[in-house]
Design an enzyme around this catalytic site. Structure first.
Site, mmCIF file in Angstrom:
data_model
loop_
_atom_site.group_PDB
_atom_site.id
_atom_site.type_symbol
_atom_site.label_atom_id
_atom_site.label_comp_id
_atom_site.label_asym_id
_atom_site.label_seq_id
_atom_site.Cartn_x
_atom_site.Cartn_y
_atom_site.Cartn_z
ATOM 1 C CD GLU A 283 -2.457 -1.285 2.771
ATOM 2 O OE1 GLU A 283 -2.196 -0.417 3.628
ATOM 3 O OE2 GLU A 283 -3.251 -2.212 2.983
ATOM 4 N N PRO A 284 1.740 1.431 -0.970
ATOM 5 C CG PRO A 284 2.932 1.419 -2.992
ATOM 6 C CD PRO A 284 1.936 0.626 -2.189
ATOM 7 N N GLY A 285 2.134 4.964 -0.677
ATOM 8 C CA GLY A 285 1.574 6.248 -1.083
ATOM 9 C C GLY A 285 2.717 7.182 -1.420
ATOM 10 N NE ARG A 286 6.224 9.459 3.436
ATOM 11 C CZ ARG A 286 5.827 10.376 4.343
ATOM 12 N NH1 ARG A 286 6.128 11.629 4.150
ATOM 13 N NH2 ARG A 286 5.160 10.021 5.419
ATOM 14 N NE ARG A 322 4.992 15.174 4.973
ATOM 15 C CZ ARG A 322 6.228 15.106 5.401
ATOM 16 N NH1 ARG A 322 7.109 16.021 5.050
ATOM 17 N NH2 ARG A 322 6.611 14.122 6.170
ATOM 18 C CE1 TYR A 326 2.328 13.883 10.651
ATOM 19 C CE2 TYR A 326 2.256 15.277 8.711
ATOM 20 C CZ TYR A 326 1.676 14.335 9.526
ATOM 21 O OH TYR A 326 0.448 13.836 9.199
ATOM 22 C CB CYS A 352 -3.265 35.010 11.931
ATOM 23 S SG CYS A 352 -3.490 36.290 10.700
ATOM 24 C CE1 TYR A 381 -0.325 10.574 3.510
ATOM 25 C CE2 TYR A 381 1.998 10.263 3.016
ATOM 26 C CZ TYR A 381 0.755 9.739 3.268
ATOM 27 O OH TYR A 381 0.577 8.375 3.268
HETATM 28 N N1 LLP Z 1 -1.570 2.020 4.446
HETATM 29 C C1 LLP Z 1 -2.084 2.490 5.587
HETATM 30 C C2 LLP Z 1 -3.022 1.661 6.346
HETATM 31 C C3 LLP Z 1 -1.724 3.779 6.034
HETATM 32 O O1 LLP Z 1 -2.237 4.250 7.173
HETATM 33 C C4 LLP Z 1 -0.814 4.557 5.274
HETATM 34 C C5 LLP Z 1 -0.412 5.897 5.714
HETATM 35 C C6 LLP Z 1 -0.317 4.011 4.072
HETATM 36 C C7 LLP Z 1 -0.699 2.730 3.694
HETATM 37 C C8 LLP Z 1 0.620 4.761 3.173
HETATM 38 O O2 LLP Z 1 1.813 5.080 3.782
HETATM 39 P P1 LLP Z 1 3.008 5.687 2.898
HETATM 40 O O3 LLP Z 1 3.396 4.630 1.902
HETATM 41 O O4 LLP Z 1 2.516 6.899 2.226
HETATM 42 O O5 LLP Z 1 4.065 5.950 3.878
HETATM 43 N N2 LLP Z 1 0.746 12.642 6.758
HETATM 44 C C9 LLP Z 1 1.976 11.976 7.138
HETATM 45 C C10 LLP Z 1 1.976 10.520 6.745
HETATM 46 C C11 LLP Z 1 0.812 9.763 7.344
HETATM 47 C C12 LLP Z 1 0.699 8.344 6.868
HETATM 48 C C13 LLP Z 1 -0.610 7.767 7.248
HETATM 49 N N3 LLP Z 1 -0.835 6.437 6.790
HETATM 50 C C14 LLP Z 1 3.159 12.735 6.527
HETATM 51 O O6 LLP Z 1 2.945 13.731 5.849
HETATM 52 O O7 LLP Z 1 4.304 12.354 6.756
#
Ligand code: LLP
Length: 423
Positions: A283-286, A322, A326, A352, A381
């Site tokens: 489940e990659p996002g970033r 971010r 964070y 503000c 994000y």
């Molecule tokens: N799967 C699940 C169940 C998740 O909760 C997340 C991210 C992902 C996959 C994807 O994770 P990634 O591959 O993107 O690392 N807003 C924060 C990051 C929060 C991540 C939340 N869950 C930031 O800007 O660093």
């Protein structure tokens, strides 16, 4: 950890004659058309990252379920849908977007600790691949609902493996026992036995997600070891499985550091996964979109005070949360190099709040009012966490494919911002 060169083929944001480009287009041209603040994404950069992972995982049957929360823009989702990606969704809204962009139900997994009955019903209707169930309560609610709807819900239990996961910020660690995520490891085997007997449930897999922005394979290895122990126990219990979901979390290079590669991830983890004969879901996002985005912003004023020099931009914490939320570090540079001397500055927004900054104590070419800055590595994000705080319209978004730019979200206007309210 095995190291291999990233197979990324294109330079997403090259500088030509001092001018920052996205692929073939000078970013100044994009701003001339669509204004600032503007999110700009490299379509080929997104494709490259997806392919890097897909090629690395090719030896096992797999599903890359892109995590929609990182960047849910329909243009981005459509780009990934066309490559065969699935989606990891965490709300009815994300499910809606993923489907709208053309991602079929059978490539969607649904995670999250607080799915409502309406959301569960919509996902059952969509025929998703699996619900990653995070509590006993959710399991019962889902089974009841599926029975009422005359169907069965395919599930994995999201197990909390209780492993240490180093990430840059505590808020993005989810794999240790004291977080709200997943089902306690010790309870998982029993709950699988219960699930296997439920009328509305079909057990299909096991799921973990340990955190975000993980720069080494080690934590994934530790989580996999825990999952494999469970897989073997379930085999003894005659509970057949079809897939194993390792979640997301692969880190990217915010400061030019060596990032985890698809190849290093695969070479370490695939041998053991192959032995199980299970399909791998990730489940990659970033990893897919993070490096493929910049935020373009215009300098409004430059001022000095209290021993500080402030560069005040038209993007703020509502556009990119971010840095303040964070302590996230993003490279900031002039979109057009002027060859001026360096100065130490805080790059701050118009909101503000003292916490409204994009970069603190940064050495950069001192910009002049009216000039453009690029904030890097904001494809993940960035827009997805933006808000209208201080009643500021959220930025527009542009997707660049070679020499072609497409507006994939136009800027909001004030009428739209009040449209849902009643006087
Ligand atoms: N799967 C699940 C169940 C998740 O909760 C997340 C991210 C992902 C996959 C994807 O994770 P990634 O591959 O993107 O690392 N807003 C924060 C990051 C929060 C991540 C939340 N869950 C930031 O800007 O660093």
């Amino acid at each position: 950890m095995a190291t291999a060169e990233p197979t990324t083929r294109i330079e997403m944001f090259p500088r030509r004659d001092g001018v920052l480009h996205c692929e073939e287009l000078p970013v100044s041209e994009l701003v001339a058309r669509w204004g600032t603040p503007l999110y700009v994404y490299s379509k080929n950069g997104i494709r490259d990252r997806y392919r890097e992972l897909a090629e690395a995982l090719a030896p096992v049957p797999h599903l890359i379920a892109y995590s929609v929360k990182a960047n849910g823009n329909l243009g981005v989702l459509r780009t990934l849908a066309e490559l065969g990606a699935g989606a990891d969704v965490v709300s009815g809204g994300e499910l809606h977007r993923a489907r709208l962009a053309g991602i079929p139900g059978e490539r969607i997994v649904y995670s999250g600790v607080g799915k409502t009955v309406n959301e569960l019903a919509a996902a059952l209707d969509a025929g998703i691949y699996a619900f990653n169930v995070e509590s006993e309560g959710e399991l019962c609610a889902l089974s009841d609902l599926a029975c009422t709807m005359g169907t069965r819900a395919p599930i994995a239990l999201r197990v909390n493996p209780d492993v240490e996961t180093p990430t840059p910020h505590a808020y993005t660690r989810t794999g240790h026992a004291a977080t709200k995520f997943g089902i306690a490891y010790e309870r998982a085997r029993d709950l699988y036995s219960i699930a296997a007997k439920m009328k509305g449930i079909t057990v299909r897999g096991v799921d973990v997600h340990i955190g975000s922005q993980i720069m080494e394979v080690g934590p994934f290895e530790r989580a996999l070891a825990r999952v494999l122990d469970l897989v073997h126990a379930l085999k003894q219990d005659d509970i057949p499985l079809e897939f194993l979901d390792l979640g997301g979390g692969l880190g990217i290079a915010y400061q030019g550091e060596e990032r985890i590669t698809g190849a290093s991830f695969a070479s370490t983890l695939l041998p053991e996964i192959l032995e199980t004969g299970l399909k791998l879901v990730v489940e990659p996002g970033r990893f897919i979109v993070g490096e493929a985005g910049v935020l373009l912003t215009r300098v409004i004023y430059v001022k000095e005070g209290g021993g500080k020099r402030f560069v005040i931009t038209d993007a703020g914490m509502n556009d990119l949360l971010r840095p303040s939320h964070y302590s996230g570090w993003h490279a900031v540079e002039p979109a057009v190099a002027q060859g001026r001397s360096m100065a130490r500055v805080d790059v701050v927004g118009p909101i503000c709040e003292t916490g409204d900054f994009l970069a603190l104590d940064r050495d950069m070419e001192l910009p002049k009012p009216g000039e453009l800055l690029a904030i890097h590595t904001v494809g993940a994000y960035g827009f997805s966490m933006s808000s209208q705080y201080n009643q500021r319209p959220r930025p527009a978004e542009v997707l660049v494919d070679g020499a072609e730019a497409t507006l994939v979200r136009r800027r909001e206007n004030y009428e739209e911002m009040v449209a849902a309210e009643m006087l």
